[in-house]
Write a protein that holds these residues in place. Structure first.
Motif, short mmCIF file in Angstrom:
data_model
loop_
_atom_site.label_atom_id
_atom_site.label_comp_id
_atom_site.label_asym_id
_atom_site.label_seq_id
_atom_site.Cartn_x
_atom_site.Cartn_y
_atom_site.Cartn_z
N LEU A 76 6.67 1.32 -8.29
CA LEU A 76 5.69 0.55 -9.00
C LEU A 76 6.54 -0.94 -9.21
O LEU A 76 5.97 -2.05 -8.87
N GLU A 88 0.86 -1.16 -0.11
CA GLU A 88 -0.08 0.05 -0.04
C GLU A 88 0.72 1.09 -0.12
O GLU A 88 0.63 2.40 -0.81
N LEU A 142 6.91 -2.59 -5.77
CA LEU A 142 5.68 -3.04 -5.47
C LEU A 142 5.54 -4.52 -6.16
O LEU A 142 5.10 -5.61 -5.76
N TYR A 148 2.61 1.79 -3.54
CA TYR A 148 1.48 2.13 -4.44
C TYR A 148 0.89 3.87 -4.23
O TYR A 148 0.89 4.39 -5.12
N TYR A 192 -2.71 -4.51 -5.67
CA TYR A 192 -2.15 -3.39 -6.42
C TYR A 192 -1.43 -3.79 -7.80
O TYR A 192 -1.11 -2.80 -8.57
N ALA A 213 -0.42 -1.58 -10.94
CA ALA A 213 0.96 -1.47 -11.27
C ALA A 213 1.71 -1.74 -12.56
O ALA A 213 2.22 -1.02 -13.11
N ARG A 226 1.59 6.79 -6.93
CA ARG A 226 0.49 7.76 -7.12
C ARG A 226 0.95 9.24 -6.87
O ARG A 226 0.85 10.28 -7.90
#
Length: 75
Positions: A46, A24, A49, A27, A58, A62, A31
């Protein structure tokens, strides 16, 4: 709010590294980086992640965004 969001998510990502909220945080960092025009930082968040949290909800978003960033880099 946007200038504050990027440092906030950077801190969250650093503190959550490897923890249950790491996906989280990465992400959110991606953003926030996108909103302030930092595509390299967005891409790195990304990629981390996707690499570290393959089962995260996510990941699909991503990957799509990474594809968009790659297309823009090719232009």
């Amino acid at each position: 709010p946007l200038p504050v969001a990027l440092p906030f998510w950077r801190c969250r990502a650093a503190r959550r590294r490897g923890g249950p909220l790491d996906a989280e945080a990465r992400y959110g960092l991606a953003r926030a980086a996108a909103r302030v025009g930092r595509p390299e930082e967005e891409r790195r968040a990304l990629e981390a992640l996707v690499e570290r949290h393959a089962a995260s909800p996510y990941v699909a978003t991503a990957r799509r965004r990474l594809d968009e960033l790659a297309e823009r880099a090719d232009d």
